[in-house]
Design a protein around this motif. Structure first.
Motif, short mmCIF file in Angstrom:
data_model
loop_
_atom_site.label_atom_id
_atom_site.label_comp_id
_atom_site.label_asym_id
_atom_site.label_seq_id
_atom_site.Cartn_x
_atom_site.Cartn_y
_atom_site.Cartn_z
N LYS A 1 0.84 -1.18 0.00
CA LYS A 1 0.00 0.00 0.00
C LYS A 1 0.88 1.23 0.00
O LYS A 1 1.69 1.45 0.90
CB LYS A 1 -0.90 0.00 1.24
CG LYS A 1 -1.89 1.16 1.24
CD LYS A 1 -2.82 1.08 2.43
CE LYS A 1 -3.81 2.24 2.42
NZ LYS A 1 -4.71 2.18 3.58
N ARG B 1 3.02 0.91 -9.10
CA ARG B 1 2.04 0.45 -10.05
C ARG B 1 1.28 1.64 -10.65
O ARG B 1 0.70 2.45 -9.92
CB ARG B 1 1.05 -0.50 -9.38
CG ARG B 1 1.69 -1.81 -8.90
CD ARG B 1 0.65 -2.67 -8.19
NE ARG B 1 -0.50 -2.92 -9.05
CZ ARG B 1 -0.57 -3.94 -9.91
NH1 ARG B 1 0.44 -4.78 -10.02
NH2 ARG B 1 -1.64 -4.12 -10.65
N ASP C 1 -1.53 1.84 -12.34
CA ASP C 1 -2.97 1.88 -12.11
C ASP C 1 -3.30 2.32 -10.67
O ASP C 1 -4.25 3.07 -10.44
CB ASP C 1 -3.61 0.53 -12.42
CG ASP C 1 -2.97 -0.63 -11.66
OD1 ASP C 1 -1.90 -0.43 -11.05
OD2 ASP C 1 -3.54 -1.74 -11.69
N GLN C 2 -2.51 1.86 -9.73
CA GLN C 2 -2.73 2.23 -8.33
C GLN C 2 -2.50 3.73 -8.12
O GLN C 2 -3.29 4.41 -7.45
CB GLN C 2 -1.78 1.44 -7.42
CG GLN C 2 -2.01 1.68 -5.93
CD GLN C 2 -1.03 0.90 -5.08
OE1 GLN C 2 -0.08 0.31 -5.59
NE2 GLN C 2 -1.25 0.89 -3.79
N ILE C 3 -1.44 4.26 -8.71
CA ILE C 3 -1.13 5.68 -8.57
C ILE C 3 -2.20 6.52 -9.26
O ILE C 3 -2.65 7.54 -8.73
CB ILE C 3 0.26 5.99 -9.15
CG1 ILE C 3 1.33 5.23 -8.35
CG2 ILE C 3 0.55 7.48 -9.12
CD1 ILE C 3 2.71 5.25 -8.99
N THR D 1 -5.32 5.81 -9.73
CA THR D 1 -6.53 5.78 -8.91
C THR D 1 -6.41 6.71 -7.71
O THR D 1 -7.34 7.44 -7.38
CB THR D 1 -6.81 4.34 -8.40
OG1 THR D 1 -7.01 3.49 -9.55
CG2 THR D 1 -8.04 4.31 -7.52
N MET D 2 -5.24 6.71 -7.06
CA MET D 2 -5.02 7.56 -5.90
C MET D 2 -5.18 9.03 -6.23
O MET D 2 -5.72 9.81 -5.44
CB MET D 2 -3.61 7.32 -5.33
CG MET D 2 -3.41 5.98 -4.67
SD MET D 2 -1.71 5.73 -4.13
CE MET D 2 -1.63 6.95 -2.81
N ARG E 1 -3.64 7.17 -16.79
CA ARG E 1 -2.25 6.70 -16.65
C ARG E 1 -1.25 7.62 -17.36
O ARG E 1 -0.04 7.51 -17.12
CB ARG E 1 -2.11 5.29 -17.20
CG ARG E 1 -2.84 4.23 -16.39
CD ARG E 1 -2.43 2.85 -16.84
NE ARG E 1 -3.18 1.80 -16.16
CZ ARG E 1 -2.93 0.51 -16.30
NH1 ARG E 1 -1.96 0.11 -17.10
NH2 ARG E 1 -3.64 -0.39 -15.65
#
Length: 225
Positions: A2, A40, A42-44, A46-47, A52
């Motif tokens: 995380k 990642r 996609d994770q960044i 989303t945050m 992208r």
């Protein structure tokens, strides 16, 4: 993993890549993200509530600065420096920064000295280790700025970013912070006296001493793994 970042909802902000870059850079330099940690896309995205595209741009800039590397089948990860690379970076800093402060002190203004005094005082009384890296850099940069060498300062900044997370760990877990406070006071006194040669010599010794202490610390830490 995380991610721990100071994320904000950027939406359609035009400077999304800049903000993401600064957030990731801060997390890496301050040690929130460790060597080998995966970033990642996609994770960044989303945050920060973005596509992208700005994330890829931010990651490309981090790679240019040597803070991350792209590994096959894995993606972007926080770079790990060898002890030889860290030692070379500090040797380079000692050469460059001693020259820059020599040039700066020869023409340093009273206003700049007052600013440097303030940052030295903040660094000396700061108990939050998360602030040490920032205040240390502000102290040194203030003393360097009258050198009128903007490209030199850019290069110094990049070198500091590459070793920042290691140096912070050394300051936190050894007696490095007390030594840094004393040495800052000596460098500042030389600058106030307009003694450019003394300021240069003290800065060089300060950087090389930190390098030796850091290398010794990392050798012990890496032997544990």
């Amino acid at each position: 993993m995380k991610l721990k970042l100071n994320a904000v909802n950027l939406g359609a902000t035009s400077s999304s890549a800049d903000i993401i870059f600064e957030a990731l850079r801060e997390a890496i330099v301050e040690g929130t993200m460790q060597d080998g940690d995966l970033l990642r896309q996609d994770q960044i995205a989303t945050m920060f509530n973005v596509s992208r595209i700005p994330v890829r741009e931010a990651l490309a800039r981090l790679e240019e600065q040597g803070l991350i590397t792209n590994q096959r089948y894995k993606g972007a990860v926080v770079s790990s420096l060898s002890l030889d690379e860290i030692s070379e970076l500090f040797e380079f800093r000692a050469l460059l920064e001693s020259d820059v402060i020599r040039r700066a002190v020869e023409r340093i203004s009273d206003k700049t000295l007052e600013e440097a005094k303030d940052f030295a005082a903040q660094f000396a009384r700061e108990t939050d280790s998360n602030q040490w890296g920032r205040l240390n850099q502000q102290f040194h940069y203030t003393l360097y700025k009258d050198s009128n060498r903007p490209y030199h300062l850019q290069v110094i900044s990049k070198a500091l970013d590459n070793v920042g997370r290691y140096l912070r760990a050394q300051l936190v877990l050894t007696s490095g912070i007390d030594r840094a406070r004393r040495q800052h006071a000596g460098i500042l006194e030389a600058a106030i006296d307009r003694d450019a040669e003394a300021a240069a010599a003290l800065t060089r010794d300060h950087i090389l001493g930190a390098s030796q202490s850091l290398i010794e610390f990392l050798e012990v830490e890496r032997e544990k793994k």
